[in-house]
Motif scaffolding. Structure first.
Motif, PDB file in Angstrom:
ATOM      1  N   ARG A 128       0.856  -1.184   0.000  1.00 13.87           N
ATOM      2  CA  ARG A 128       0.000   0.000   0.000  1.00 13.87           C
ATOM      3  C   ARG A 128       0.890   1.231   0.000  1.00 13.87           C
ATOM      4  N   LEU A 129       0.633   2.117  -0.979  1.00 12.88           N
ATOM      5  CA  LEU A 129       1.418   3.328  -1.138  1.00 12.88           C
ATOM      6  C   LEU A 129       0.595   4.549  -0.748  1.00 12.88           C
ATOM      7  N   ALA A 130       1.279   5.560  -0.225  1.00 11.15           N
ATOM      8  CA  ALA A 130       0.638   6.846   0.013  1.00 11.15           C
ATOM      9  C   ALA A 130       0.461   7.556  -1.324  1.00 11.15           C
ATOM     10  N   SER A 131      -0.248   8.662  -1.332  1.00  9.86           N
ATOM     11  CA  SER A 131      -0.425   9.413  -2.580  1.00  9.86           C
ATOM     12  C   SER A 131       0.905   9.895  -3.131  1.00  9.86           C
ATOM     13  N   SER A 132       1.902  10.027  -2.258  1.00 10.73           N
ATOM     14  CA  SER A 132       3.249  10.416  -2.672  1.00 10.73           C
ATOM     15  C   SER A 132       4.038   9.235  -3.227  1.00 10.73           C
ATOM     16  N   LEU A 133       3.410   8.042  -3.217  1.00 13.05           N
ATOM     17  CA  LEU A 133       3.993   6.780  -3.668  1.00 13.05           C
ATOM     18  C   LEU A 133       5.049   6.233  -2.716  1.00 13.05           C
ATOM     19  N   GLU A 134       5.053   6.734  -1.488  1.00 10.78           N
ATOM     20  CA  GLU A 134       5.901   6.156  -0.449  1.00 10.78           C
ATOM     21  C   GLU A 134       5.172   4.952   0.162  1.00 10.78           C
ATOM     22  N   PRO A 135       5.891   3.862   0.457  1.00 10.54           N
ATOM     23  CA  PRO A 135       5.222   2.673   1.015  1.00 10.54           C
ATOM     24  C   PRO A 135       4.700   2.919   2.419  1.00 10.54           C
ATOM     25  N   GLU A 136       3.447   2.498   2.668  1.00 11.76           N
ATOM     26  CA  GLU A 136       2.823   2.647   3.980  1.00 11.76           C
ATOM     27  C   GLU A 136       2.621   1.302   4.683  1.00 11.76           C
ATOM     28  N   ALA A 137       2.417   0.248   3.902  1.00 10.87           N
ATOM     29  CA  ALA A 137       2.171  -1.068   4.497  1.00 10.87           C
ATOM     30  C   ALA A 137       2.533  -2.147   3.486  1.00 10.87           C
TER      31      ALA A 137
END
Length: 285
Positions: free
Chosen positions: A214-223
């Motif tokens: 799961r990526l944030a809107s910034s495309l950084e991984p969140e999970a």
């Protein structure tokens, strides 16, 4: 951007219908001086021209697709409507067509049936493009996490071939892992598209794992989580006969199915391993 007002949509269609045969300057004069076109103001014509330029409709003026259909498609695709990413679930019948889509269709002379068909096509194109963008970002994010969180050798095999049936190979001292990465930026929904090659690889390769990122809107991984192979096997379709064979399928994964982290790479994690990989970060539904 929102769906443009009705006069701008109609003006956009007029531009597209006539530009292949006339220059923009001549059409501006026509739209301004001829009474046939006076139902739309010069400012609205200019707004429509700027809109078709911004949305790329000027790039293919000789398309065989009718102008009004091209305008409708572009209005929906560039609308940033909150319902569009999940239109496959939210708009399943004519009665569920959103108001902005109905308004755009009516202003362009399209029926509800035509609008429904066009919307489905638009969603398919937008969804495919978005899945490609998010998928590529997720693969790179997972490769980066593995490289800084494990003492294993990490290979992004999908970067040179899509025939492996997985995206990332992890070579650790005790064992290896073959990871098929599926990414999403959505909350509350995880849709996984699985190819037949990926499925068959899962069945014959004990090192294969399906990993959701799961990526944030910034495309950084969140999970990060793993989808159990037993669950995948139970949900995958079956060939109906000797002359039929499925080649791809979509699996809608319930929020309680993903297992946080990647258990298969647990032994290769270092002391500074990311909480995303060891499961400590969980998997928000």
């Amino acid at each position: 951007m929102p769906v443009p007002p009705d006069p701008v949509l109609r003006a956009a269609a007029r531009w597209l219908e006539r530009l292949p045969a006339s220059g923009a300057a001549r059409l501006r004069a026509l739209f301004t001086a001829h009474s046939e076109f006076s139902d739309i103001t010069p400012i609205q014509y200019e707004a429509a021209y700027a809109w078709i330029q911004d949305t790329g409709l000027l790039d293919n003026l000789h398309s065989e697709v009718p102008a009004r259909r091209r305008v409708f498609d572009s209005a929906i695709a560039h609308s940033s409507a909150p319902w569009l990413p999940d239109a496959d679930l939210l708009v399943r019948t004519l009665d569920e067509l959103p108001e902005d889509a109905l308004r755009a269709a009516a202003s362009l002379g399209l029926s509800e049936v035509e609008a429904f068909g066009q919307l489905s096509a638009v969603w398919g194109k937008v969804d495919t493009q978005e899945r490609s963008r998010i998928g590529a970002a997720g693969e790179l994010a997972l490769v980066g996490l593995l490289e800084v969180s494990t003492n294993a050798r990490v290979e992004h095999v999908a970067a040179w071939s899509d025939g492996f049936g997985y995206d990332i190979a992890v070579h650790a001292a005790q064992h290896s892992a073959h990871l098929e990465a599926k990414s999403t930026t959505r909350r509350g929904r995880l849709a996984v598209y699985l190819s037949r090659n990926e499925y068959e690889t899962m069945r014959r390769d004990p090192e294969w794992e399906l990993v959701a990122i799961r990526l944030a809107s910034s495309l950084e991984p969140e999970a990060v989580a793993t989808i159990p192979k037993e669950w995948i096997a139970a949900q995958a379709p079956a060939d109906g006969g000797a002359h039929g064979r499925w080649e791809s399928c979509r699996l809608d994964v319930p929020p309680d199915v993903p297992v946080p982290g990647i258990p298969r790479v647990a032994e290769a994690l270092t002391g500074k391993a990311s909480a995303l990989l060891n499961g400590a970060a969980g998997w928000p539904g």
